[in-house]
Structures are given as structure tokens and as C-alpha cells.
Design a protein around this motif. Structure first.
Motif, short mmCIF file in Angstrom:
data_model
loop_
_atom_site.label_atom_id
_atom_site.label_comp_id
_atom_site.label_asym_id
_atom_site.label_seq_id
_atom_site.Cartn_x
_atom_site.Cartn_y
_atom_site.Cartn_z
N ASN A 26 0.80 -1.23 0.00
CA ASN A 26 0.00 0.00 0.00
C ASN A 26 0.83 1.28 0.00
O ASN A 26 0.28 2.37 0.09
N VAL A 41 -0.17 5.92 -7.42
CA VAL A 41 -0.32 4.47 -7.49
C VAL A 41 0.37 3.85 -6.29
O VAL A 41 1.21 4.46 -5.65
N THR A 42 0.00 2.61 -5.99
CA THR A 42 0.67 1.87 -4.92
C THR A 42 1.62 0.85 -5.54
O THR A 42 1.55 0.55 -6.73
N ARG A 44 1.45 -2.23 -5.08
CA ARG A 44 0.60 -3.33 -5.54
C ARG A 44 0.04 -3.03 -6.94
O ARG A 44 0.04 -3.90 -7.81
N GLN A 45 -0.42 -1.80 -7.15
CA GLN A 45 -0.97 -1.44 -8.46
C GLN A 45 0.10 -1.52 -9.55
O GLN A 45 -0.17 -1.99 -10.65
N ASP A 48 0.62 -5.20 -10.27
CA ASP A 48 -0.51 -5.77 -10.98
C ASP A 48 -0.58 -5.25 -12.41
O ASP A 48 -0.90 -6.01 -13.33
N ASP A 49 -0.29 -3.98 -12.62
CA ASP A 49 -0.31 -3.40 -13.97
C ASP A 49 0.76 -4.01 -14.85
O ASP A 49 0.59 -4.11 -16.06
N ARG A 54 -1.68 -10.34 -17.40
CA ARG A 54 -2.58 -9.45 -18.15
C ARG A 54 -2.30 -9.61 -19.63
O ARG A 54 -1.17 -9.67 -20.06
#
Length: 61
Positions: A26, A41-42, A44-45, A48-49, A54
Motif C-alpha cells: 500500500n 499508485v501503490t 501493488r498497483q 498488478d499493472d 494481463r
């Protein structure tokens, strides 16, 4: 890209970034664009990005 830190003196940047996402998911990072606007952004983001799971522009893969 390598940075130092491991006993052998090498650590991959990807490993550092993935570790940051695990250790402080976070934690906020603020990207300031040339026009002065900000994107928050974190860790984690970011992880994930950038995830290879993806696929395609919708990320629905």
C-alpha cells in the motif's frame, strides 16, 4: 538491470520491485508529469499493472 544488495553483489531490479510490492503493497508512489499533474499508485498497483498475466489492452486475459 542489476543493482547491488545480494551476497553476490547483484540483484535484479524486477526482484526489488516485486519485493516492495510484497513488503509494502500500500506504499504510495506519486508520478509527477511534465504538466504538473500527478498520478498516484501503490506498489501493488504497479505490480498488478505490469503482471504478465494481463493480456491485451483490457487486461482480461
Amino acid at each position: 538491470m542489476l543493482i547491488t544488495g545480494e551476497p553476490n553483489g547483484e540483484e535484479h531490479l524486477l526482484d526489488v520491485l516485486l519485493g516492495a510490492a510484497d513488503d509494502a503493497p500500500n506504499q504510495v508512489i506519486v508520478h509527477v508529469r511534465g504538466d504538473g499533474t500527478e498520478r498516484v499508485v501503490t506498489h501493488r498497483q504497479l505490480r498488478d499493472d505490469a503482471s504478465p498475466r494481463r493480456s491485451g489492452p483490457s487486461g482480461s486475459g
